[in-house]
Design an enzyme around this catalytic site. Structure first.
Site, PDB file in Angstrom:
ATOM      1  N   GLY A  81      -5.601   0.225  -6.624  1.00  0.00           N
ATOM      2  CA  GLY A  81      -6.939   0.491  -7.151  1.00  0.00           C
ATOM      3  C   GLY A  81      -7.779   1.162  -6.078  1.00  0.00           C
ATOM      4  N   GLY A 130      -2.111  -1.779  -7.886  1.00  0.00           N
ATOM      5  CA  GLY A 130      -2.308  -1.188  -9.208  1.00  0.00           C
ATOM      6  C   GLY A 130      -1.216  -0.212  -9.610  1.00  0.00           C
ATOM      7  N   GLU A 153      -2.188  -7.229  -1.078  1.00  0.00           N
ATOM      8  CA  GLU A 153      -3.603  -7.612  -1.188  1.00  0.00           C
ATOM      9  C   GLU A 153      -4.059  -8.709  -0.235  1.00  0.00           C
ATOM     10  OE1 GLU A 153      -1.567  -7.210  -3.745  1.00  0.00           O
ATOM     11  OE2 GLU A 153      -2.447  -5.679  -5.050  1.00  0.00           O
ATOM     12  N   ASP A 161      -3.099  -8.941  -8.125  1.00  0.00           N
ATOM     13  CA  ASP A 161      -3.657  -8.971  -9.487  1.00  0.00           C
ATOM     14  C   ASP A 161      -2.749  -8.168 -10.423  1.00  0.00           C
ATOM     15  OD1 ASP A 161      -4.361  -6.518  -8.330  1.00  0.00           O
ATOM     16  OD2 ASP A 161      -6.228  -6.362  -9.456  1.00  0.00           O
TER      17      ASP A 161
HETATM   18  C1  QUE Z   1      -3.970  -3.515   0.604  1.00  0.00           C
HETATM   19  C2  QUE Z   1      -4.300  -2.964  -0.620  1.00  0.00           C
HETATM   20  C3  QUE Z   1      -4.591  -1.595  -0.754  1.00  0.00           C
HETATM   21  C4  QUE Z   1      -4.527  -0.796   0.405  1.00  0.00           C
HETATM   22  C5  QUE Z   1      -4.176  -1.362   1.632  1.00  0.00           C
HETATM   23  C6  QUE Z   1      -3.910  -2.708   1.715  1.00  0.00           C
HETATM   24  C7  QUE Z   1      -4.965  -0.976  -2.003  1.00  0.00           C
HETATM   25  C8  QUE Z   1      -5.292   0.427  -1.979  1.00  0.00           C
HETATM   26  C9  QUE Z   1      -5.207   1.157  -0.786  1.00  0.00           C
HETATM   27  C10 QUE Z   1      -5.550   2.549  -0.652  1.00  0.00           C
HETATM   28  C11 QUE Z   1      -4.819   3.374   0.181  1.00  0.00           C
HETATM   29  C12 QUE Z   1      -5.142   4.713   0.348  1.00  0.00           C
HETATM   30  C13 QUE Z   1      -6.222   5.241  -0.311  1.00  0.00           C
HETATM   31  C14 QUE Z   1      -6.983   4.418  -1.143  1.00  0.00           C
HETATM   32  C15 QUE Z   1      -6.640   3.085  -1.300  1.00  0.00           C
HETATM   33  O1  QUE Z   1      -4.804   0.537   0.350  1.00  0.00           O
HETATM   34  O2  QUE Z   1      -5.011  -1.640  -3.058  1.00  0.00           O
HETATM   35  O3  QUE Z   1      -8.049   4.938  -1.761  1.00  0.00           O
HETATM   36  O4  QUE Z   1      -6.575   6.563  -0.145  1.00  0.00           O
HETATM   37  O5  QUE Z   1      -5.663   1.015  -3.129  1.00  0.00           O
HETATM   38  O6  QUE Z   1      -3.580  -3.277   2.919  1.00  0.00           O
HETATM   39  O7  QUE Z   1      -4.362  -3.751  -1.722  1.00  0.00           O
END
Ligand code: QUE
Length: 351
Positions: A81, A130, A153, A161
């Site tokens: 997400g 997600g 997470e 989730d």
């Molecule tokens: C745990 C997570 C997420 C994460 C890193 C974690 C996660 C997530 C992102 C993420 C990575 C790159 C992006 C971005 C989001 O990293 O859920 O917008 O460019 O979306 O340690 O749960």
């Protein structure tokens, strides 16, 4: 090619329109949905999950052989997400916007699980959180040599989730509890071993999947994908070798007992696992252990309802704001959790 480039629809007047984050078309009776937000590794926004849900909803009335879910970006299927935006909403006092995101995302997860047409996800690159919600609830999950799957997470003060409390406890042995608590990353071989993936197809052969599905002529999709698949790369995998230890440790009934069993083991795996659990959010460990334990006896919809209830509290906690800050905003990777390491004083949360 019947190309209907979808512009995702804004959820509210304040959400900016997001052009072409989702591309959808139908080709010889096969639907294709491409995630197209490459700069953010396809991290899901409200408008993206709403657009995918709208496309799948419209296609329920179209006779299709299959729906393929994939990414335009070879590096990532979907990073999860858009958790940075969720944190910003919390800081701006607009947690309601986040609630709209999660409600829409979980509704999509349920639709994918119950979809009348087989859904085939092509996971070529990163797939976390997600991203697993989009793929795992469908019947077919193809991984390539570039696949990395994780539910990370607990590292950001959140919890697994997207209905993970339904599918993680149903993986072999205690693999699901291990993945949910530690966020351990699976390569293609491990994803197949755990059952999160169903087929391995080399990345340079992924392009043939759409045509094969279009020409399927009544051949079952599993058989068809098996015909394109092969063994994952030599040297990948590793989960099988630690299964004995893993099941013993993560099969314990409480977090305290998991910790005790880990301390009794004198192995590289046990030491590395202890370090991971010492580094993640103690609050997240408690929520996750309780949630995955309760999920054993819940339906997917009950799990998704529990997820939605838990997001309302979790996204307002200091651990979540700090965890996302450390991982994704300042990127210092040194979050300061509210509570001492998980070792001390476990209490039960209501999930
Ligand atoms: C745990 C997570 C997420 C994460 C890193 C974690 C996660 C997530 C992102 C993420 C990575 C790159 C992006 C971005 C989001 O990293 O859920 O917008 O460019 O979306 O340690 O749960």
């Amino acid at each position: 090619m019947n190309d209907i480039s979808m512009t995702s629809s804004p959820m509210t007047e304040t959400d900016p329109p997001a052009p072409d984050e989702i591309l959808a078309d139908i080709h010889q009776g096969v639907g294709r949905i491409l995630l197209n937000r490459p700069k953010a590794l396809n991290a899901l926004t409200t408008s993206m999950v709403a657009a995918i849900d709208d496309v799948l909803s419209a296609w329920e009335r179209t006779p299709l052989k299959a729906v393929v879910l994939a990414a335009t970006n070879p590096k990532a299927f979907c990073a999860g997400g858009d958790i940075r935006a969720i944190r910003e909403n919390s800081l701006a006092g607009d947690a309601e916007a986040s609630e709209r995101f999660f409600a829409t995302e979980y509704r999509l997860n349920a639709r994918i699980a119950e979809y009348p047409v087989p859904i085939v996800s092509l996971i070529d690159g990163l797939c976390m959180g997600g991203g697993l919600g989009l793929s795992v609830h469908g019947g077919f999950r193809v991984v390539t040599e570039n696949a990395v799957l994780a539910m990370p997470e607990t590292a950001i003060g959140f919890f697994p989730d997207i209905g993970a409390s339904y599918f993680l406890p149903r993986l072999p042995g205690a693999i699901g509890m291990y993945l949910g608590l530690t966020g351990h990353r699976l390569d293609a071989a491990d994803a197949l071993y755990a059952g999160l993936a169903t087929h391995f197809i080399p990345a340079d052969r992924l392009g043939t999947v759409m045509d094969a599905l279009a020409d399927s002529q009544g051949v079952p999709i599993g058989t068809l994908l098996s015909g394109l698949s092969g063994p994952p790369p030599v040297g990948s995998g590793g989960l099988a070798k630690v299964r004995g230890e893993l099941d013993h440790v993560f099969g314990a009934a409480t977090l305290t007992e998991i910790r005790e069993r880990l301390h009794c083991l004198d192995s590289a795996w046990a030491a590395a696992t202890r370090d991971v659990l010492d580094a993640v959010s103690p609050q997240s460990l408690e929520i996750t252990h309780d949630l995955l334990t309760a999920g054993r006896r819940r339906t997917l919809r009950q799990c998704l309802d529990a997820d939605l209830r838990l997001t309302r509290t979790t996204i307002r906690t200091p651990d979540f704001l700090e965890g996302v800050r450390a991982a994704l905003v300042d990127k210092d990777r040194t979050p300061k959790w509210q509570r001492a390491p998980w070792a001390e004083g476990a209490s039960s949360s209501a999930v």
